[in-house]
Design a protein around this motif. Structure first.
Motif, PDB file in Angstrom:
ATOM      1  N   VAL A  47      -4.772   6.322   2.380  1.00  0.00           N
ATOM      2  CA  VAL A  47      -5.102   7.620   1.612  1.00  0.00           C
ATOM      3  C   VAL A  47      -5.525   8.680   2.575  1.00  0.00           C
ATOM      4  O   VAL A  47      -5.321   9.640   2.451  1.00  0.00           O
ATOM      5  CB  VAL A  47      -6.337   7.452   0.409  1.00  0.00           C
ATOM      6  CG1 VAL A  47      -6.651   8.585  -0.160  1.00  0.00           C
ATOM      7  CG2 VAL A  47      -5.507   6.396  -0.620  1.00  0.00           C
TER       8      VAL A  47
ATOM      9  N   LEU B 265       0.921   6.358  -3.032  1.00  0.00           N
ATOM     10  CA  LEU B 265      -0.337   5.808  -3.016  1.00  0.00           C
ATOM     11  C   LEU B 265      -0.917   5.064  -4.282  1.00  0.00           C
ATOM     12  O   LEU B 265      -1.672   4.041  -4.252  1.00  0.00           O
ATOM     13  CB  LEU B 265      -1.315   6.522  -2.460  1.00  0.00           C
ATOM     14  CG  LEU B 265      -1.029   7.025  -0.922  1.00  0.00           C
ATOM     15  CD1 LEU B 265      -1.947   8.236  -0.365  1.00  0.00           C
ATOM     16  CD2 LEU B 265      -1.355   5.736  -0.048  1.00  0.00           C
ATOM     17  N   ASP B 266      -0.446   5.974  -5.538  1.00  0.00           N
ATOM     18  CA  ASP B 266      -0.858   5.234  -6.641  1.00  0.00           C
ATOM     19  C   ASP B 266      -0.490   3.984  -6.965  1.00  0.00           C
ATOM     20  O   ASP B 266      -1.030   3.011  -7.480  1.00  0.00           O
ATOM     21  CB  ASP B 266      -0.598   6.136  -7.967  1.00  0.00           C
ATOM     22  CG  ASP B 266      -1.086   5.915  -9.314  1.00  0.00           C
ATOM     23  OD1 ASP B 266      -2.236   6.191  -9.509  1.00  0.00           O
ATOM     24  OD2 ASP B 266      -0.468   5.331  -9.930  1.00  0.00           O
TER      25      ASP B 266
ATOM     26  N   SER C 132     -11.471   5.405  -5.300  1.00  0.00           N
ATOM     27  CA  SER C 132     -10.262   5.492  -4.814  1.00  0.00           C
ATOM     28  C   SER C 132      -9.049   6.354  -5.683  1.00  0.00           C
ATOM     29  O   SER C 132      -8.307   7.067  -4.859  1.00  0.00           O
ATOM     30  CB  SER C 132      -9.679   3.971  -4.490  1.00  0.00           C
ATOM     31  OG  SER C 132     -10.526   3.395  -3.712  1.00  0.00           O
TER      32      SER C 132
ATOM     33  N   ILE D  31      -7.114   9.922  -4.374  1.00  0.00           N
ATOM     34  CA  ILE D  31      -5.786   9.903  -4.351  1.00  0.00           C
ATOM     35  C   ILE D  31      -5.257  11.211  -5.257  1.00  0.00           C
ATOM     36  O   ILE D  31      -4.487  12.105  -4.827  1.00  0.00           O
ATOM     37  CB  ILE D  31      -5.026   8.626  -4.868  1.00  0.00           C
ATOM     38  CG1 ILE D  31      -5.344   7.580  -3.911  1.00  0.00           C
ATOM     39  CG2 ILE D  31      -3.592   8.989  -5.159  1.00  0.00           C
ATOM     40  CD1 ILE D  31      -4.757   6.312  -4.587  1.00  0.00           C
TER      41      ILE D  31
END
Length: 414
Positions: A288, A312-313, A356, A360
């Protein structure tokens, strides 16, 4: 009371409560030592006696049965116990630097316990601030590379002590020294080679296995580096990409390769399952930072940012689904296991997941609404807000009071 008596009691005895509750209050403020650029730690302060041995061994007993700390920072409990023996009963002819490391480890460990103990009503009969200062002073006398791993363990405990007190700037200073030392050691301890046992399997414990001890120290440092970076807005110092070889097999993903570098599971670490999950999340968070917050990533176009956020998700969701259902984090408090409001481990993994996800999707704020992308931007912003709201909801629903360590570790957001 001897060491065996303490270690045989996994609960807090009335006698032990009486001893610890009779202690001195913490000092309200101290002058803290700072790192010298490219050198060691400055020495200073008046030397103090080692904490009473009974208190030190009580701290070890508390740590073994999970009463101390959100993070299990001791890489090798046997080495800690050996250091206690050396510090309190120095063998004749013991090298002065070895004795200094042993005493520094005792001081830093007790300091960590005074800050990270989950029972706020108990006051330790020691001054945690003074123990931390003495540990730093002792480290300044150790220059032999043979003691580098011991220094890393002491620095990690000191970092957690200051983090637990909310001194994020001081923790960040120590993190820079931890990162340099850990990165220097990684090249001589074969860190970039997968361990002999597969990740997550039970392996026979060996006190002399320096490689395994270092892996635990390195990855705990790696995880804390990400937590501090996203809380203080400073660069990540330990990048996962530096461990990936250029010759990586095309059939293996970088994430899978890095997962194989994580410490093997040892029987004495009762929280290994949770620890491995947290370390894997730190690998995601490293990406990230690299993909969304590193200076070069700020040059990405809006389309590239959205594409990166989506990737990234997906990676974060794959991590979430890898967690057993009984402790799998979620955005919706109604979907949480019943014990999530009373189990600090479940609380922590949920809050780290929310943090997190928020990091993102918060990156979408750099994009400008334009045509067909507007809906995608709105969706990401909503997810970022939802993650923050979920953190507040689960904190409000908890059935215990947040102590200093829990507050600064899970509630201090960037």
């Amino acid at each position: 009371m001897g060491q065996k008596w303490i270690q045989s009691h996994h609960g807090t005895s009335d006698m032990l409560k009486t001893l610890l509750s009779s202690g001195l209050p913490w000092a309200s403020s101290r002058n803290h030592l700072s790192l010298e650029q490219g050198a060691g730690l400055k020495s200073g302060g008046t030397p103090v006696e080692l904490p009473d041995r009974f208190v030190t061994e009580a701290c070890i007993a508390f740590c073994k049965c999970g009463k101390v700390g959100l993070i299990y920072p001791i890489a090798d409990m046997s080495l800690l116990e050996d250091s206690v023996e050396i510090a309190y009963s120095p063998p004749s002819g013991k090298h002065p630097q070895a004795l200094s490391i042993a005493k520094a480890l005792v001081h830093s460990f007790v300091a960590f316990c005074t800050a990270a103990d989950r029972r706020e009503h108990i006051l330790y009969p020691v001054d945690g601030e003074q123990c931390a200062l003495e540990a730093e002073s002792l480290l300044s006398t150790v220059h032999d590379p043979a003691h580098s791993m011991g220094k890393l363990q002491v620095l990690l405990l000191l970092l957690l002590f200051h983090f637990s007190q909310g001194r994020l700037e001081r923790a960040r200073e120590l993190m820079s020294y931890v990162a340099r030392l850990a990165n220097d050691l990684s090249s001589i301890t074969r860190l970039s080679e997968p361990p002999s046992g597969p990740e997550g399997t039970v392996a026979p414990y060996c006190t002399g296995d320096k490689e395994s001890t270092f892996r635990t120290l390195y990855w705990n440092s790696f995880m804390l580096d990400k937590e501090l970076a996203f809380r203080t807005g400073t660069p990540v110092l330990m990048l996962a990409e530096s461990l990936i070889p250029a010759s990586l097999d095309a059939t293996e993903s970088p994430f899978d390769y890095l997962s194989r570098l994580l410490p093997t599971r040892y029987p004495q670490n009762h929280r290994t399952k949770s620890s491995i999950s947290h370390l894997k999340l730190s690998l995601v968070m490293s990406r990230v930072y690299s993909e969304l917050y590193e200076p070069h990533s700020l040059q990405k176009s809006d389309t590239e940012i959205l594409r990166t956020i989506r990737a990234l998700d997906d990676e974060l969701e794959a991590w979430r689904l890898s967690i057993p259902k009984t402790c799998r984090p979620t955005l919706h408090i109604s979907d949480l296991p019943t014990r999530s409001t009373t189990d600090v481990e479940l609380l922590l993994i949920n809050l780290r997941y929310h943090h997190s996800l928020g990091c993102i999707h918060h990156a979408v704020s750099r994009c400008r609404p334009c045509g067909p992308m507007t809906e995608a931007l709105r969706s990401s912003l909503n997810l970022s807000v939802r993650a923050s709201v979920s953190s507040l909801e689960i904190l409000r629903a908890t059935c215990f009071t947040l102590n200093r360590e829990i507050f600064w570790y899970v509630a201090a957001k960037p």
